[in-house]
Design a protein around this motif. Sequence first.
Motif, PDB file in Angstrom:
ATOM      1  N   ILE A   1       0.835  -1.197   0.000  1.00  0.00           N
ATOM      2  CA  ILE A   1       0.000   0.000   0.000  1.00  0.00           C
ATOM      3  C   ILE A   1       0.870   1.247   0.000  1.00  0.00           C
ATOM      4  O   ILE A   1       0.614   2.195  -0.740  1.00  0.00           O
ATOM      5  CB  ILE A   1      -0.973  -0.016   1.196  1.00  0.00           C
ATOM      6  CG1 ILE A   1      -2.008  -1.129   1.011  1.00  0.00           C
ATOM      7  CG2 ILE A   1      -1.658   1.338   1.365  1.00  0.00           C
ATOM      8  CD1 ILE A   1      -2.864  -1.389   2.214  1.00  0.00           C
ATOM      9  N   LEU A   2       1.916   1.261   0.826  1.00  0.00           N
ATOM     10  CA  LEU A   2       2.815   2.404   0.866  1.00  0.00           C
ATOM     11  C   LEU A   2       3.521   2.592  -0.466  1.00  0.00           C
ATOM     12  O   LEU A   2       3.688   3.727  -0.934  1.00  0.00           O
ATOM     13  CB  LEU A   2       3.836   2.242   1.996  1.00  0.00           C
ATOM     14  CG  LEU A   2       3.270   2.382   3.409  1.00  0.00           C
ATOM     15  CD1 LEU A   2       4.343   2.070   4.441  1.00  0.00           C
ATOM     16  CD2 LEU A   2       2.725   3.778   3.629  1.00  0.00           C
ATOM     17  N   LEU A   3       3.924   1.495  -1.103  1.00  0.00           N
ATOM     18  CA  LEU A   3       4.571   1.591  -2.405  1.00  0.00           C
ATOM     19  C   LEU A   3       3.608   2.152  -3.443  1.00  0.00           C
ATOM     20  O   LEU A   3       3.969   3.026  -4.232  1.00  0.00           O
ATOM     21  CB  LEU A   3       5.084   0.212  -2.843  1.00  0.00           C
ATOM     22  CG  LEU A   3       5.728   0.158  -4.218  1.00  0.00           C
ATOM     23  CD1 LEU A   3       6.963   1.047  -4.253  1.00  0.00           C
ATOM     24  CD2 LEU A   3       6.083  -1.263  -4.577  1.00  0.00           C
ATOM     25  N   ILE A   4       2.368   1.694  -3.420  1.00  0.00           N
ATOM     26  CA  ILE A   4       1.365   2.193  -4.358  1.00  0.00           C
ATOM     27  C   ILE A   4       1.127   3.676  -4.123  1.00  0.00           C
ATOM     28  O   ILE A   4       1.050   4.457  -5.070  1.00  0.00           O
ATOM     29  CB  ILE A   4       0.058   1.387  -4.240  1.00  0.00           C
ATOM     30  CG1 ILE A   4       0.278  -0.028  -4.773  1.00  0.00           C
ATOM     31  CG2 ILE A   4      -1.083   2.063  -4.985  1.00  0.00           C
ATOM     32  CD1 ILE A   4      -0.855  -0.980  -4.477  1.00  0.00           C
ATOM     33  N   LEU A   5       1.018   4.074  -2.863  1.00  0.00           N
ATOM     34  CA  LEU A   5       0.820   5.492  -2.553  1.00  0.00           C
ATOM     35  C   LEU A   5       1.996   6.329  -3.032  1.00  0.00           C
ATOM     36  O   LEU A   5       1.809   7.405  -3.604  1.00  0.00           O
ATOM     37  CB  LEU A   5       0.616   5.685  -1.048  1.00  0.00           C
ATOM     38  CG  LEU A   5      -0.684   5.150  -0.472  1.00  0.00           C
ATOM     39  CD1 LEU A   5      -0.684   5.291   1.036  1.00  0.00           C
ATOM     40  CD2 LEU A   5      -1.859   5.874  -1.069  1.00  0.00           C
ATOM     41  N   PHE A   6       3.207   5.829  -2.818  1.00  0.00           N
ATOM     42  CA  PHE A   6       4.394   6.552  -3.259  1.00  0.00           C
ATOM     43  C   PHE A   6       4.402   6.700  -4.773  1.00  0.00           C
ATOM     44  O   PHE A   6       4.661   7.784  -5.299  1.00  0.00           O
ATOM     45  CB  PHE A   6       5.663   5.822  -2.785  1.00  0.00           C
ATOM     46  CG  PHE A   6       6.922   6.435  -3.323  1.00  0.00           C
ATOM     47  CD1 PHE A   6       7.386   7.631  -2.810  1.00  0.00           C
ATOM     48  CD2 PHE A   6       7.626   5.825  -4.333  1.00  0.00           C
ATOM     49  CE1 PHE A   6       8.540   8.197  -3.298  1.00  0.00           C
ATOM     50  CE2 PHE A   6       8.781   6.393  -4.832  1.00  0.00           C
ATOM     51  CZ  PHE A   6       9.241   7.582  -4.309  1.00  0.00           C
ATOM     52  N   LEU A   7       4.093   5.626  -5.489  1.00  0.00           N
ATOM     53  CA  LEU A   7       4.076   5.685  -6.941  1.00  0.00           C
ATOM     54  C   LEU A   7       2.977   6.599  -7.445  1.00  0.00           C
ATOM     55  O   LEU A   7       3.156   7.304  -8.437  1.00  0.00           O
ATOM     56  CB  LEU A   7       3.918   4.281  -7.521  1.00  0.00           C
ATOM     57  CG  LEU A   7       5.097   3.342  -7.281  1.00  0.00           C
ATOM     58  CD1 LEU A   7       4.776   1.944  -7.787  1.00  0.00           C
ATOM     59  CD2 LEU A   7       6.347   3.876  -7.947  1.00  0.00           C
ATOM     60  N   LEU A   8       1.848   6.610  -6.756  1.00  0.00           N
ATOM     61  CA  LEU A   8       0.750   7.489  -7.136  1.00  0.00           C
ATOM     62  C   LEU A   8       1.159   8.942  -6.978  1.00  0.00           C
ATOM     63  O   LEU A   8       0.928   9.761  -7.866  1.00  0.00           O
ATOM     64  CB  LEU A   8      -0.484   7.186  -6.280  1.00  0.00           C
ATOM     65  CG  LEU A   8      -1.717   8.029  -6.552  1.00  0.00           C
ATOM     66  CD1 LEU A   8      -2.231   7.745  -7.948  1.00  0.00           C
ATOM     67  CD2 LEU A   8      -2.782   7.726  -5.529  1.00  0.00           C
ATOM     68  N   VAL A   9       1.801   9.264  -5.868  1.00  0.00           N
ATOM     69  CA  VAL A   9       2.254  10.635  -5.638  1.00  0.00           C
ATOM     70  C   VAL A   9       3.326  10.999  -6.651  1.00  0.00           C
ATOM     71  O   VAL A   9       3.311  12.089  -7.222  1.00  0.00           O
ATOM     72  CB  VAL A   9       2.791  10.799  -4.200  1.00  0.00           C
ATOM     73  CG1 VAL A   9       3.498  12.124  -4.024  1.00  0.00           C
ATOM     74  CG2 VAL A   9       1.651  10.671  -3.215  1.00  0.00           C
ATOM     75  N   LEU A  10       4.235  10.094  -6.907  1.00  0.00           N
ATOM     76  CA  LEU A  10       5.305  10.350  -7.859  1.00  0.00           C
ATOM     77  C   LEU A  10       4.753  10.580  -9.254  1.00  0.00           C
ATOM     78  O   LEU A  10       5.149  11.512  -9.933  1.00  0.00           O
ATOM     79  CB  LEU A  10       6.299   9.187  -7.859  1.00  0.00           C
ATOM     80  CG  LEU A  10       7.525   9.330  -8.734  1.00  0.00           C
ATOM     81  CD1 LEU A  10       8.371  10.491  -8.231  1.00  0.00           C
ATOM     82  CD2 LEU A  10       8.331   8.054  -8.712  1.00  0.00           C
TER      83      LEU A  10
ATOM     84  N   PRO B   1     -11.103  -4.024  -2.098  1.00  0.00           N
ATOM     85  CA  PRO B   1     -11.011  -5.319  -1.410  1.00  0.00           C
ATOM     86  C   PRO B   1      -9.823  -6.186  -1.854  1.00  0.00           C
ATOM     87  O   PRO B   1      -9.315  -6.992  -1.084  1.00  0.00           O
ATOM     88  CB  PRO B   1     -12.333  -6.008  -1.771  1.00  0.00           C
ATOM     89  CG  PRO B   1     -13.275  -4.891  -2.051  1.00  0.00           C
ATOM     90  CD  PRO B   1     -12.443  -3.807  -2.659  1.00  0.00           C
ATOM     91  N   ASP B   2      -9.341  -5.992  -3.083  1.00  0.00           N
ATOM     92  CA  ASP B   2      -8.204  -6.787  -3.549  1.00  0.00           C
ATOM     93  C   ASP B   2      -6.851  -6.141  -3.225  1.00  0.00           C
ATOM     94  O   ASP B   2      -5.807  -6.662  -3.580  1.00  0.00           O
ATOM     95  CB  ASP B   2      -8.313  -7.029  -5.056  1.00  0.00           C
ATOM     96  CG  ASP B   2      -8.267  -5.755  -5.876  1.00  0.00           C
ATOM     97  OD1 ASP B   2      -8.323  -4.659  -5.293  1.00  0.00           O
ATOM     98  OD2 ASP B   2      -8.186  -5.871  -7.125  1.00  0.00           O
ATOM     99  N   GLY B   3      -6.865  -4.993  -2.551  1.00  0.00           N
ATOM    100  CA  GLY B   3      -5.631  -4.332  -2.134  1.00  0.00           C
ATOM    101  C   GLY B   3      -5.184  -3.223  -3.077  1.00  0.00           C
ATOM    102  O   GLY B   3      -4.255  -2.496  -2.755  1.00  0.00           O
ATOM    103  N   THR B   4      -5.823  -3.084  -4.226  1.00  0.00           N
ATOM    104  CA  THR B   4      -5.496  -1.978  -5.112  1.00  0.00           C
ATOM    105  C   THR B   4      -6.106  -0.696  -4.559  1.00  0.00           C
ATOM    106  O   THR B   4      -6.934  -0.754  -3.656  1.00  0.00           O
ATOM    107  CB  THR B   4      -6.008  -2.241  -6.539  1.00  0.00           C
ATOM    108  OG1 THR B   4      -7.431  -2.421  -6.506  1.00  0.00           O
ATOM    109  CG2 THR B   4      -5.346  -3.474  -7.143  1.00  0.00           C
ATOM    110  N   THR B   5      -5.697   0.424  -5.104  1.00  0.00           N
ATOM    111  CA  THR B   5      -6.181   1.697  -4.587  1.00  0.00           C
ATOM    112  C   THR B   5      -6.721   2.576  -5.703  1.00  0.00           C
ATOM    113  O   THR B   5      -6.406   2.370  -6.878  1.00  0.00           O
ATOM    114  CB  THR B   5      -5.049   2.475  -3.886  1.00  0.00           C
ATOM    115  OG1 THR B   5      -4.025   2.748  -4.840  1.00  0.00           O
ATOM    116  CG2 THR B   5      -4.491   1.713  -2.719  1.00  0.00           C
TER     117      THR B   5
END
Length: 138
Positions: free
Chosen positions: A6-15, A93-97
Amino acid sequence: MIRKRILLILFLLVLSTASAGAFASASASPLGMNQKPDEDSAEPNNDGLDPKGPEHSEVPLLPPSDPNDTSIPSLKMGEKLKLDHLGPIIINPDGTTHQIENWDTMTEKERGVAWRRISKQNQVRIDTLNKQQISEDL
Protein backbone atom coordinates in the motif's frame (compact mmCIF):
# COMPACT_ATOMS: atom_id res chain seq x y z
CA MET A 1 3.53 -7.15 3.51
CA ILE A 2 0.21 -5.61 2.49
CA ARG A 3 1.11 -2.36 4.25
CA LYS A 4 4.38 -2.24 2.31
CA ARG A 5 2.45 -2.74 -0.93
CA ILE A 6 0.00 0.00 0.00
CA LEU A 7 2.81 2.40 0.87
CA LEU A 8 4.57 1.59 -2.41
CA ILE A 9 1.37 2.19 -4.36
CA LEU A 10 0.82 5.49 -2.55
CA PHE A 11 4.39 6.55 -3.26
CA LEU A 12 4.08 5.68 -6.94
CA LEU A 13 0.75 7.49 -7.14
CA VAL A 14 2.25 10.64 -5.64
CA LEU A 15 5.30 10.35 -7.86
CA SER A 16 3.24 9.93 -11.02
CA THR A 17 0.95 12.80 -10.02
CA ALA A 18 3.90 15.09 -9.35
CA SER A 19 5.71 14.25 -12.58
CA ALA A 20 2.65 14.03 -14.87
CA GLY A 21 3.23 17.51 -16.25
CA ALA A 22 6.93 16.95 -16.89
CA PHE A 23 6.34 15.48 -20.34
CA ALA A 24 3.19 17.42 -21.20
CA SER A 25 5.00 19.50 -23.77
CA ALA A 26 7.05 16.62 -25.13
CA SER A 27 6.27 14.85 -28.38
CA ALA A 28 3.91 11.86 -28.59
CA SER A 29 6.82 9.65 -27.70
CA PRO A 30 8.76 11.11 -24.74
CA LEU A 31 11.85 9.14 -25.66
CA GLY A 32 11.73 10.27 -29.28
CA MET A 33 11.15 6.78 -30.59
CA ASN A 34 8.76 7.93 -33.31
CA GLN A 35 11.00 10.74 -34.49
CA LYS A 36 12.74 10.36 -37.82
CA PRO A 37 16.45 11.12 -37.75
CA ASP A 38 17.76 13.95 -39.92
CA GLU A 39 19.35 12.62 -43.06
CA ASP A 40 22.38 14.90 -42.69
CA SER A 41 22.94 14.16 -39.00
CA ALA A 42 25.52 11.76 -37.67
CA GLU A 43 24.61 8.67 -35.71
CA PRO A 44 23.83 9.30 -32.01
CA ASN A 45 26.43 8.43 -29.42
CA ASN A 46 26.04 5.40 -27.17
CA ASP A 47 24.63 7.67 -24.48
CA GLY A 48 21.64 8.47 -26.72
CA LEU A 49 22.50 12.15 -27.22
CA ASP A 50 22.80 13.69 -30.65
CA PRO A 51 26.35 14.88 -31.43
CA LYS A 52 24.91 18.23 -32.59
CA GLY A 53 24.15 19.10 -28.96
CA PRO A 54 21.33 18.88 -26.41
CA GLU A 55 18.96 20.99 -28.52
CA HIS A 56 18.94 18.19 -31.14
CA SER A 57 18.69 15.38 -28.61
CA GLU A 58 16.02 12.73 -29.05
CA VAL A 59 15.43 12.60 -25.29
CA PRO A 60 13.54 15.69 -24.07
CA LEU A 61 15.34 17.60 -21.37
CA LEU A 62 13.60 19.07 -18.35
CA PRO A 63 13.73 22.85 -18.03
CA PRO A 64 16.05 24.14 -15.31
CA SER A 65 14.31 24.67 -12.00
CA ASP A 66 14.26 27.94 -10.10
CA PRO A 67 15.93 27.45 -6.70
CA ASN A 68 13.78 30.26 -5.26
CA ASP A 69 10.46 28.69 -6.34
CA THR A 70 8.54 27.88 -3.14
CA SER A 71 5.69 26.11 -4.96
CA ILE A 72 7.90 23.03 -5.42
CA PRO A 73 7.99 21.04 -2.18
CA SER A 74 11.38 20.01 -0.89
CA LEU A 75 11.71 17.12 1.55
CA LYS A 76 14.56 16.09 3.75
CA MET A 77 15.00 12.58 5.10
CA GLY A 78 12.36 11.87 7.73
CA GLU A 79 10.10 14.81 6.87
CA LYS A 80 6.45 14.28 5.97
CA LEU A 81 4.45 15.82 3.16
CA LYS A 82 0.70 16.14 3.59
CA LEU A 83 -1.35 15.47 0.49
CA ASP A 84 -4.76 16.14 2.01
CA HIS A 85 -5.74 18.31 -0.94
CA LEU A 86 -5.76 15.16 -3.12
CA GLY A 87 -8.36 13.45 -0.94
CA PRO A 88 -8.34 10.03 0.67
CA ILE A 89 -6.86 6.97 -0.98
CA ILE A 90 -9.51 4.25 -1.20
CA ILE A 91 -8.32 0.70 -0.68
CA ASN A 92 -10.23 -1.83 -2.77
CA PRO A 93 -11.01 -5.32 -1.41
CA ASP A 94 -8.20 -6.79 -3.55
CA GLY A 95 -5.63 -4.33 -2.13
CA THR A 96 -5.50 -1.98 -5.11
CA THR A 97 -6.18 1.70 -4.59
CA HIS A 98 -7.98 4.58 -6.24
CA GLN A 99 -9.01 8.15 -5.45
CA ILE A 100 -12.23 10.13 -5.60
CA GLU A 101 -12.16 11.89 -8.96
CA ASN A 102 -14.40 14.81 -7.97
CA TRP A 103 -12.69 15.56 -4.63
CA ASP A 104 -11.85 19.12 -5.66
CA THR A 105 -15.52 19.92 -6.40
CA MET A 106 -16.91 18.55 -3.12
CA THR A 107 -17.99 20.85 -0.29
CA GLU A 108 -16.18 20.77 3.05
CA LYS A 109 -19.11 18.90 4.63
CA GLU A 110 -19.08 16.27 1.86
CA ARG A 111 -15.33 15.90 2.20
CA GLY A 112 -15.58 15.38 5.94
CA VAL A 113 -18.27 12.71 5.60
CA ALA A 114 -16.38 10.97 2.78
CA TRP A 115 -13.10 11.07 4.70
CA ARG A 116 -14.64 9.49 7.83
CA ARG A 117 -16.46 6.75 5.90
CA ILE A 118 -13.47 5.91 3.72
CA SER A 119 -11.14 5.82 6.74
CA LYS A 120 -13.38 3.26 8.49
CA GLN A 121 -13.81 1.23 5.31
CA ASN A 122 -10.07 1.27 4.61
CA GLN A 123 -9.26 0.06 8.13
CA VAL A 124 -11.64 -2.90 7.74
CA ARG A 125 -10.12 -3.76 4.36
CA ILE A 126 -6.54 -3.45 5.63
CA ASP A 127 -7.35 -5.75 8.56
CA THR A 128 -8.96 -8.27 6.18
CA LEU A 129 -5.98 -8.15 3.82
CA ASN A 130 -3.55 -8.57 6.72
CA LYS A 131 -5.49 -11.64 7.93
CA GLN A 132 -5.41 -13.09 4.41
CA GLN A 133 -1.67 -12.47 4.19
CA ILE A 134 -1.04 -14.16 7.54
CA SER A 135 -3.13 -17.20 6.53
CA GLU A 136 -1.25 -17.43 3.21
CA ASP A 137 2.11 -17.26 4.98
CA LEU A 138 1.22 -20.23 7.22
